[in-house]
Enzyme design. Structure first.
Site, mmCIF file in Angstrom:
data_model
loop_
_atom_site.group_PDB
_atom_site.id
_atom_site.type_symbol
_atom_site.label_atom_id
_atom_site.label_comp_id
_atom_site.label_asym_id
_atom_site.label_seq_id
_atom_site.Cartn_x
_atom_site.Cartn_y
_atom_site.Cartn_z
ATOM 1 N N TYR A 136 -15.141 1.679 8.900
ATOM 2 C CA TYR A 136 -13.713 1.967 9.073
ATOM 3 C C TYR A 136 -13.430 2.396 10.510
ATOM 4 C CZ TYR A 136 -9.115 4.034 8.017
ATOM 5 O OH TYR A 136 -7.771 4.350 7.985
ATOM 6 N N THR A 142 -2.530 12.002 5.412
ATOM 7 C CA THR A 142 -1.154 11.905 4.914
ATOM 8 C C THR A 142 -1.187 11.874 3.394
ATOM 9 O OG1 THR A 142 -0.597 10.663 6.902
ATOM 10 C CG2 THR A 142 0.952 10.497 5.070
ATOM 11 N N GLY A 190 -1.778 -12.375 16.724
ATOM 12 C CA GLY A 190 -1.429 -13.776 16.981
ATOM 13 C C GLY A 190 -0.028 -14.084 16.490
ATOM 14 N N LYS A 211 -11.234 0.180 13.285
ATOM 15 C CA LYS A 211 -9.988 0.672 13.881
ATOM 16 C C LYS A 211 -10.117 0.810 15.389
ATOM 17 C CE LYS A 211 -7.308 1.162 10.218
ATOM 18 N NZ LYS A 211 -6.029 0.426 10.067
ATOM 19 N N ASN A 233 -2.866 -8.371 -0.121
ATOM 20 C CA ASN A 233 -3.727 -9.115 -1.056
ATOM 21 C C ASN A 233 -4.104 -8.261 -2.268
ATOM 22 O OD1 ASN A 233 -5.489 -7.335 0.080
ATOM 23 N ND2 ASN A 233 -7.057 -8.830 0.627
ATOM 24 N N THR A 274 -6.342 -2.939 -2.243
ATOM 25 C CA THR A 274 -6.095 -1.513 -2.554
ATOM 26 C C THR A 274 -4.615 -1.230 -2.771
ATOM 27 O OG1 THR A 274 -6.092 -0.998 -0.186
ATOM 28 C CG2 THR A 274 -8.165 -0.648 -1.365
ATOM 29 N N SER A 300 -5.422 -2.347 5.351
ATOM 30 C CA SER A 300 -6.823 -1.908 5.419
ATOM 31 C C SER A 300 -7.114 -0.977 4.256
ATOM 32 C CB SER A 300 -7.104 -1.133 6.706
ATOM 33 O OG SER A 300 -8.459 -0.704 6.733
ATOM 34 N N GLY A 302 0.824 -1.212 0.000
ATOM 35 C CA GLY A 302 0.000 0.000 0.000
ATOM 36 C C GLY A 302 0.854 1.255 0.000
ATOM 37 N N VAL A 310 -4.743 -10.974 5.041
ATOM 38 C CA VAL A 310 -4.298 -11.148 6.435
ATOM 39 C C VAL A 310 -5.419 -11.576 7.381
ATOM 40 C CG1 VAL A 310 -2.326 -9.601 6.268
ATOM 41 C CG2 VAL A 310 -4.503 -8.708 7.070
#
Ligand code: UDP
Length: 324
Positions: free
Chosen positions: A158, A188, A115, A162, A45, A48, A88, A23, A70
């Site tokens: 979203y 950002t 994990g 989070k 994956n 995005t 994400s 990303g 993930v």
């Protein structure tokens, strides 16, 4: 309570796992970690993220890429010292299109990434967001503000994923004693943003470069504060290497209205674009500016790159994308 406080051995090469490694931010983080001597395993994956963001790493012996979602079990051989959970969808358009994937990666994906960190005795950092403050009633936003989120609104998928991710991170910290970090990322920008991700920077810059109308939503009085990606990644690196498990805002406190921002983009690109007004999306936060006292005092960090300087490479990047 079991203690999992594995010390990172300074004499050996640290290994970092970055979810969302292809990303916008994950790929910049990858570059920084490689330049600081880490071995990096990127996982993405490509929902995005894009292979273009990591193509320059092909053949780098310190870099390995795994194409995986993930939310599925993460099996990795060998030691891992740091897990950076960045996977994400992150733009309003993306998470409106992918609300269930957004909720799954923030919940199931964070569970898998935690994990992995627990299994490896690694330190874990969650890329959280200023969105956890919702449409804030406190301004500027400090980390001890609990937020004002519409759970069932279009941004709820979203914001709540989070918020859940932060809660799960703290639960793993308390219950399993793993070392955790929470960064709350404010707006950002920089090269490698997707041109069509709908966020204001790619939208305005690509419109300006093509002399198309600049689409200001609402009256353009809503505010945001924009941080250049290199500044942000440095702040996040410092947070991971610090001893602070409390959330830390990382962002640029220079706040401006979207109308002012549109004018800055027109100036910076020398565009002939005119500003037009479009409806304000539901639950669009009216104001946003980070209080970065924690980052300043705990991490000795503050942004160094002003908007004018950060926009130059960003505009060049989008110019290349538009002409290709
Ligand atoms: N925005 C806009 N025109 C656009 C895209 C976004 O005026 O073409 C506004 C949007 O309504 C919001 C701000 O710019 O107030 C920042 O939007 P963005 O999607 O970048 O991220 P957000 O900060 O809302 O998560």
């Amino acid at each position: 309570m079991p203690k999992r406080t594995k010390r990172v051995n300074a004499s050996k090469q640290p290994t970092s796992v970055i979810t969302g490694g292809a990303g916008f931010l994950g790929s910049h983080l990858t570059d920084l970690l490689l330049s600081r001597g880490h071995r990096v395993i990127g996982i993405d994956n490509f929902v995005t993220g894009t292979v273009d963001n990591i193509a320059h790493l092909a053949g780098n012996p310190n870099y390995k890429f795994i194409q995986q979602d993930v939310t599925e079990f993460l099996f990795l051989d060998g030691p891992v010292d740091y897990v950076w959970h960045f996977a994400s969808p992150a733009s309003p358009i993306d998470y409106l299109e992918l609300p269930i994937q957004t909720l799954k990666v923030g919940s199931l994906g964070t569970h898998k990434a935690l994990g992995l960190a627990k299994e490896k005795g690694a330190r874990f950092l969650i890329a959280s967001t200023s969105e956890i403050y919702g449409d804030p009633l406190v301004h500027p936003q400090k980390e001890d503000y609990w937020g004002n989120v519409n759970t069932i609104g279009p941004r709820g998928c979203y914001d709540e994923s989070k918020r859940f991710a932060e809660a799960l991170t703290m639960a793993y910290h308390r219950e399993h004693s793993i070392e955790t970090r929470i960064v709350r990322i404010f707006n950002t920008y920089g090269p490698r943003m997707r041109i069509n991700d709908g966020r204001v920077v790619p939208a305005f810059v690509s419109q300006a470069l093509q002399n198309k109308p600049i689409t200001v939503f609402g009256k353009g009085t809503q505010t945001r504060s924009f941080c250049f990606c290199a500044d942000l990644i440095e702040g996040i690196y410092r947070l991971m290497m610090s001893s602070h498990s409390e959330p830390v805002n990382i962002g640029n406190p220079r706040e401006m209205t979207m109308l002012e921002f549109a004018e800055s983009i027109i100036d910076a690109t020398g565009s002939r674009s005119k500003i037009i007004f479009k409806p304000l999306p539901q639950d669009d936060p009216k104001q946003r500016r980070p209080d970065i006292t924690r980052a300043r005092t705990w991490l000795k960090w503050e942004p160094k790159i002003c908007l004018e300087d950060g926009l130059k490479p960003t505009i060049e990047y989008f110019r290349g994308k538009i002409s290709s």
